[in-house]
Design a protein around this motif. Structure first.
Motif, PDB file in Angstrom:
ATOM      1  N   ALA A 158      -8.423   7.932   0.833  1.00 19.72           N
ATOM      2  CA  ALA A 158      -8.594   6.481   0.787  1.00 19.72           C
ATOM      3  C   ALA A 158      -7.402   5.774   1.418  1.00 19.72           C
ATOM      4  CB  ALA A 158      -8.782   6.019  -0.654  1.00 19.72           C
ATOM      5  N   TYR A 159      -6.196   6.261   1.137  1.00 17.48           N
ATOM      6  CA  TYR A 159      -4.993   5.669   1.729  1.00 17.48           C
ATOM      7  C   TYR A 159      -5.006   5.846   3.247  1.00 17.48           C
ATOM      8  CZ  TYR A 159      -0.065   4.830   2.818  1.00 17.48           C
ATOM      9  OH  TYR A 159       1.101   4.363   3.374  1.00 17.48           O
ATOM     10  N   ALA A 160      -5.361   7.028   3.711  1.00 12.02           N
ATOM     11  CA  ALA A 160      -5.440   7.273   5.155  1.00 12.02           C
ATOM     12  C   ALA A 160      -6.421   6.315   5.809  1.00 12.02           C
ATOM     13  CB  ALA A 160      -5.858   8.724   5.425  1.00 12.02           C
ATOM     14  N   SER A 188       4.680  11.215   3.272  1.00 15.19           N
ATOM     15  CA  SER A 188       5.465  10.973   4.484  1.00 15.19           C
ATOM     16  C   SER A 188       5.002   9.697   5.193  1.00 15.19           C
ATOM     17  CB  SER A 188       5.353  12.171   5.420  1.00 15.19           C
ATOM     18  OG  SER A 188       6.043  11.936   6.613  1.00 15.19           O
ATOM     19  N   LEU A 189       3.693   9.538   5.298  1.00 12.10           N
ATOM     20  CA  LEU A 189       3.140   8.326   5.889  1.00 12.10           C
ATOM     21  C   LEU A 189       3.568   7.102   5.084  1.00 12.10           C
ATOM     22  CD1 LEU A 189       1.380   6.694   7.827  1.00 12.10           C
ATOM     23  CD2 LEU A 189      -0.621   7.383   6.464  1.00 12.10           C
ATOM     24  N   ALA A 190       3.509   7.205   3.778  1.00 11.75           N
ATOM     25  CA  ALA A 190       3.891   6.080   2.920  1.00 11.75           C
ATOM     26  C   ALA A 190       5.363   5.715   3.112  1.00 11.75           C
ATOM     27  CB  ALA A 190       3.609   6.404   1.457  1.00 11.75           C
ATOM     28  N   GLN A 240      -5.776   0.895  -5.516  1.00 10.24           N
ATOM     29  CA  GLN A 240      -5.184   1.211  -6.824  1.00 10.24           C
ATOM     30  C   GLN A 240      -6.198   1.887  -7.759  1.00 10.24           C
ATOM     31  OE1 GLN A 240      -2.169   1.770  -8.210  1.00 10.24           O
ATOM     32  NE2 GLN A 240      -1.484  -0.350  -8.046  1.00 10.24           N
ATOM     33  N   LYS A 241      -7.478   1.575  -7.586  1.00  5.12           N
ATOM     34  CA  LYS A 241      -8.530   2.080  -8.473  1.00  5.12           C
ATOM     35  C   LYS A 241      -9.111   3.435  -8.053  1.00  5.12           C
ATOM     36  CE  LYS A 241      -9.996  -2.628  -9.568  1.00  5.12           C
ATOM     37  NZ  LYS A 241     -11.041  -3.627  -9.328  1.00  5.12           N
ATOM     38  N   ALA A 292       0.846  -1.208   0.000  1.00  6.41           N
ATOM     39  CA  ALA A 292       0.000   0.000   0.000  1.00  6.41           C
ATOM     40  C   ALA A 292       0.877   1.252   0.000  1.00  6.41           C
ATOM     41  CB  ALA A 292      -0.930   0.002   1.211  1.00  6.41           C
ATOM     42  N   ALA A 293       1.959   1.224   0.750  1.00  8.70           N
ATOM     43  CA  ALA A 293       2.872   2.364   0.791  1.00  8.70           C
ATOM     44  C   ALA A 293       3.560   2.565  -0.555  1.00  8.70           C
ATOM     45  CB  ALA A 293       3.904   2.169   1.892  1.00  8.70           C
ATOM     46  N   THR A 294       3.857   1.487  -1.223  1.00  7.68           N
ATOM     47  CA  THR A 294       4.461   1.587  -2.556  1.00  7.68           C
ATOM     48  C   THR A 294       3.492   2.255  -3.524  1.00  7.68           C
ATOM     49  OG1 THR A 294       5.826  -0.367  -2.144  1.00  7.68           O
ATOM     50  CG2 THR A 294       5.476   0.249  -4.446  1.00  7.68           C
ATOM     51  N   ILE A 295       2.236   1.870  -3.457  1.00  9.48           N
ATOM     52  CA  ILE A 295       1.202   2.499  -4.288  1.00  9.48           C
ATOM     53  C   ILE A 295       1.106   3.983  -3.938  1.00  9.48           C
ATOM     54  CG2 ILE A 295      -1.277   2.592  -4.790  1.00  9.48           C
ATOM     55  CD1 ILE A 295      -1.294  -0.511  -4.222  1.00  9.48           C
ATOM     56  N   ALA A 296       1.065   4.278  -2.639  1.00 11.25           N
ATOM     57  CA  ALA A 296       0.916   5.663  -2.190  1.00 11.25           C
ATOM     58  C   ALA A 296       2.121   6.519  -2.567  1.00 11.25           C
ATOM     59  CB  ALA A 296       0.690   5.708  -0.687  1.00 11.25           C
TER      60      ALA A 296
END
Length: 182
Positions: A129-131, A76-78, A119-120, A61-65
């Motif tokens: 969404a990531y958060a 920064s979170l990623a 990803q979508k 998920a961090a790689t995507i972010a």
């Protein structure tokens, strides 16, 4: 040699040279679940498997972010999540190896679906969404690690859970702050 006699001979050989014999707690070959010897409690094997799934998911998920996030806070979170969960995963795999526990090597369908959905997400809504994904997963992880830190029968696993909790709580706080801003 017939399979039964061959297995019996191997058992005899193993006992004769002092090798430990383990019965698998889960004899499936599912690469999304942890399996291990009965010398490690079923709860600890389950914890190790869930922790491995969480680490793999967070890194991906961090790689995507890293490539999709728009704000400095999300990036920064990623960065923090990817770095920390890679270290956690290395430590976790080392502990599992010393215990004879085989960890999952691929994501289960639940975690893969979360990543596919992330990803979508539309670019403008990605940070929120990531958060949300990080917040939800870390709330679950903190609960799991707190329980294991208190109840594990294995000192190494218990110490790992205790030592990892501050990092998980830090990620959770970062995700909550990002969620409030998004």
């Amino acid at each position: 040699m017939k399979p039964f006699k061959r297995n019996l001979a191997l058992i005899g050989l193993a006992v004769g040279i002092g090798m430990p014999l383990y019965a698998s707690a889960d004899s499936s070959s599912d690469s999304t679940k942890a399996t291990g010897p009965t010398t490690v409690s079923k709860d600890d094997i389950e914890f190790l498997g869930k922790a491995a799934q969480a680490d793999m998911t967070e890194v991906q998920a961090a790689t995507i972010a890293s490539s999709r996030a728009l704000t400095t806070e999300a990036k920064s979170l990623a960065t923090s999540a990817k770095t920390d969960h890679e270290v956690n995963n290395t430590d976790l795999r080392a502990i599992a190896a010393t215990k004879g526990v085989v960890l999952p090597t691929r994501l289960d369908s639940k975690h893969q679906k979360e990543l596919d959905n992330l990803q979508k997400v539309d670019a403008k809504k990605f940070d929120a969404a990531y958060a949300e994904v990080v917040k939800d997963s870390h709330e679950d992880a903190v609960d799991l690690f707190e329980k294991t830190a208190k109840k594990s029968k294995d000192a190494d696993i218990q110490t790992y859970a205790k030592n990892t909790l501050p990092t998980l709580k830090q990620h959770l706080d970062m995700a909550k702050r990002l969620d409030e801003k998004s």
